[in-house]
Scaffold this active site. Structure first.
Site, PDB file in Angstrom:
ATOM      1  N   ASP A 430       0.829  -1.211   0.000  1.00 19.47           N
ATOM      2  CA  ASP A 430       0.000   0.000   0.000  1.00 19.47           C
ATOM      3  C   ASP A 430       0.862   1.259   0.000  1.00 19.47           C
ATOM      4  O   ASP A 430       2.064   1.224   0.286  1.00 19.47           O
ATOM      5  CB  ASP A 430      -0.938  -0.020   1.207  1.00 19.47           C
ATOM      6  CG  ASP A 430      -2.285   0.617   0.914  1.00 19.47           C
ATOM      7  OD1 ASP A 430      -2.379   1.423  -0.036  1.00 19.47           O
ATOM      8  OD2 ASP A 430      -3.265   0.314   1.631  1.00 19.47           O
ATOM      9  N   ASP A 489     -10.448   1.751  -3.594  1.00 19.53           N
ATOM     10  CA  ASP A 489     -10.811   1.372  -2.227  1.00 19.53           C
ATOM     11  C   ASP A 489     -12.307   1.138  -2.059  1.00 19.53           C
ATOM     12  O   ASP A 489     -12.729   0.571  -1.057  1.00 19.53           O
ATOM     13  CB  ASP A 489     -10.355   2.450  -1.237  1.00 19.53           C
ATOM     14  CG  ASP A 489      -8.934   2.220  -0.751  1.00 19.53           C
ATOM     15  OD1 ASP A 489      -8.384   1.128  -1.013  1.00 19.53           O
ATOM     16  OD2 ASP A 489      -8.368   3.122  -0.104  1.00 19.53           O
TER      17      ASP A 489
END
Length: 689
Positions: A430, A489
């Site tokens: 990430d 997301d």
């Protein structure tokens, strides 16, 4: 004269004389041209000399600058204005050209490649051959396109709503997109397209460019009354960011450029086939990621039931997301302290991994190696490793400066220790903030590439996913080091329809993570029918982001059947040609995948909003063989999509219809009257020859 030709695309370069070569043609294939024809073309392509201009015919070289009479955005800028001359032109392979240019104190090597799929790649390598240092301003690729390419399309977006297309007429001047995030960003222009007016998914000529780079970038389209229309791309450099000592070199990222005579889908067909040719395709395992299932609520007791539920429905890879490392109880602390938390995991991760592997699944782990929390052991012990003394926090975190050798080695050693101790098959990597430090993006990006390459060398079987607070780092540069992208997301199926549709213009579906979320989407709060969520996630690298222990037995049975369908059709979904209809109604979409050889296909008709008409237009199925006969059947995942109708079309009541591909593509079939946020799947199979 040099002619590169492949897959219906031609690229013609005039490399005669001492001036830097110029591009004569990039677009539709010109056929087999002999040397005489090429020479005649090069001479015939020289334009008239207009009044109030240079006294020589205007030409756009492979490295246009003001010194050459090019008054558009230059491909090269620095403290001097050199005039480059050609020193050599060679052909390393039948599909490539290497051009060597020289000027006082500088040398440029330009590489040009045309792939077997018709994908064009170009980059420059600048070497300082002078006695002093040289501060580079910019170095990019500029490609001419015909004046008929009069509309530009690229993308904006924001967190959880990436890849929003924006389209406008290209007028006199420059349409310029610059990103200064230290990563491409949620508003990444992504793939800049110039096309004939009204170009669409299935029609029109389109020229497109993408910069294969994960840092700051610039893409532009420019129209001038004084020269050709151009597409340009290059790394966006801050002043002093690239300073070359004598003998040092700088290599630009690859500019990847594609022409299509068949609309946007033609771009995708070339790009997807080219990307697949560069990486051995493997079956994409069904993933369960724990983030939206448990967030930071991690323990063996909490996760073991989820492991069992995942195995029950057929999940093949179980990924433990954020919250497993020392002191990480929320998103405000502990980034950088990459050791397993002894309180939540007193026996380490081994018991959980054993439970996962005993049930036949691979184990994956989340990391955010490029960041550091101010509240962490790492930040307190090594404040000099943190990028920028006065940088603001973003999501309560700072950036770890990977250009510091000790910081780089710390991360390499920390990840290496985890991969050595535990049988980890997958890393979710990430990157949750912008850098916001001018002059840092180049060194941070190159250090990241070096780090990923070293990990891949040491642990070649470990797959890596590029996640950047969702889809903020999806590009062909980092694709050399990763195996998957987290597309966004948001797992809201309605938002995902558009995000996946446009992200998939460049990237093949098997590289784009697409997960079934909970009945109520965590980010938008929107509810969604299970059949709609399943149909949306089917067209990608499928997975689940949902606490399955809260799902009913009936829901889990449906998910299990969906997993089996995905596994059965994986070769088609991840090896076929992506097609999209232009749409007769803006409130609905049709997309699908057609197998190589066009014997079978899978399509999805998706309703986004309430219909604009009582009786919608027939559904047309693009991409089929016009001569073959095909049988079309509805495919139901769980319950049928919701409709409001007094009677279904008779062919749907009958369960199937057989027609030639030309009829299915041009006339189509009447659909059921779907309510908003529903999807109808169709299988299409060719009749035996």
């Amino acid at each position: 004269m040099i002619h590169l030709q492949a897959a219906g695309t031609s690229f013609v370069l005039d490399a005669r004389g001492s001036q830097p070569p110029s591009i004569v043609h990039w677009g539709a294939a010109l056929g087999d041209l002999g040397d005489d024809d090429l020479a005649a073309l090069g001479s015939a392509a020289v334009p008239a000399v207009p009044p109030s201009s240079l006294d020589t015919p205007p030409r756009l070289s492979v490295l246009p600058t003001l010194g050459d009479g090019w008054s558009g955005r230059p491909a090269f800028s620095g403290p001097s204005r050199p005039r480059f001359a050609t020193s050599a032109v060679t052909r390393p392979s039948p599909g490539s050209v290497l051009i060597s240019l020289g000027a006082d104190g500088l040398a440029v090597a330009t590489e040009i490649e045309l792939s077997a799929q018709g994908v064009l790649r170009l980059r420059h390598r600048l070497t300082n051959t002078g006695a002093g240092s040289y501060d580079l301003g910019s170095l990019g690729v500029v490609l001419p396109v015909p004046a008929r390419a009069a509309e530009v399309l690229d993308f904006g977006g924001l967190w959880a709503y990436e890849r929003r297309p924006q389209r406008t007429a290209l007028r006199t001047g420059a349409w310029t997109r610059e990103t200064r995030h230290g990563r491409p960003g949620h508003d990444d222009p992504y793939l800049m397209m110039l096309g004939t007016p009204g170009f669409s998914f299935r029609g029109g000529e389109v020229w497109a460019a993408h910069l294969a780079w994960s840092g700051d970038k610039q893409l532009w389209a420019e129209r001038s009354a004084l020269g050709p229309t151009v597409l340009g791309a290059g790394e966006l450099l801050a002043p002093g960011e690239v300073r070359l000592a004598p003998g040092e070199s700088y290599t630009t990222p690859w500019t990847v450029a594609v022409w299509s005579g068949d609309g946007i889908d033609g771009l995708s067909a070339r790009l997807h086939e080219w990307i697949r040719s560069r990486r051995a395709p493997e079956p994409r395992p069904v993933v369960l990621n724990t983030w939206e299932a448990v967030y930071f609520d991690q323990s063996l007791e909490r996760l073991t039931p989820l492991v069992s539920a995942a195995a029950e429905v057929g999940v093949e890879r179980f990924v433990l997301d954020d919250g497993w490392f020392r002191g990480r109880t929320d998103d405000r602390r502990a980034l950088g302290d990459w050791t397993v938390d002894p309180e939540r995991w007193p026996s380490g991760l081994t018991p959980l991994i054993d439970a996962v592997r005993d049930r036949g699944m691979e184990f994956g782990l989340w990391l955010e190696p490029e960041m550091v929390s101010p509240d962490s052991v790492l930040a307190r012990d090594h404040p000099d490793w943190v990028l920028g003394d006065d940088a603001a926090t973003w999501r309560h975190q700072r950036v770890l400066d990977l250009s510091v050798p000790e910081a780089y080695q710390h991360i390499l050693d920390s990840i290496g220790a985890l991969l050595t101790e535990y049988p980890i098959a997958f890393l979710k990597w990430d990157h949750n903030r912008d850098l916001l430090q001018e002059g840092s993006a180049h060194r941070q990006t190159t250090a990241l590439y070096r780090l990923l390459a070293e990990l891949k060398h040491r642990f070649p079987s470990v797959e890596i996913e590029s996640c950047a607070s969702g889809g903020a780092r999806i590009d062909l540069g980092i694709l050399d080091f990763v195996d998957r992208f987290w597309t966004s997301d948001t797992n809201d199926a309605l938002e995902r329809q558009q995000i996946q549709r446009w992200t998939g213009v460049l990237m093949p579906p098997e590289l784009l993570g697409s997960h079934v979320g909970a009945p109520t989407a965590h980010i938008t709060g929107r509810g969604g029918a299970l059949s709609f969520r399943l149909a949306t996630s089917l067209f990608g690298h499928a997975g689940i982001e949902w606490d399955l222990t809260t799902a009913s037995a009936a829901e889990r049975a449906v998910i299990s059947a969906w997993v089996a369908e995905y596994q059965q059709r994986r070769a088609l979904l991840h090896g076929g040609t992506t097609v999209r209809s232009d749409g007769d109604d803006p409130d609905r979409l049709l997309h699908g995948v057609v197998a190589p050889g066009r014997r079978t296909a899978l399509y999805a008709l998706v309703t986004l909003r309430a219909p604009g008409t009582a009786i919608p237009e027939p559904v047309r199925f693009p991409g089929l063989d016009p001569v073959r006969r095909y049988t079309v059947r509805p495919l139901v995942l769980g319950s049928p999509p919701r409709t409001v109708q007094d009677a279904a079309p008779p062919w749907l009541d009958a369960g199937a219809v057989t027609l030639p591909g030309r009829v299915l593509a041009e006339v189509g079939l009447p659909p059921a009257l779907l309510t908003p946020e529903q999807a109808q799947l169709f299988t299409v199979d060719a009749s035996p020859d």
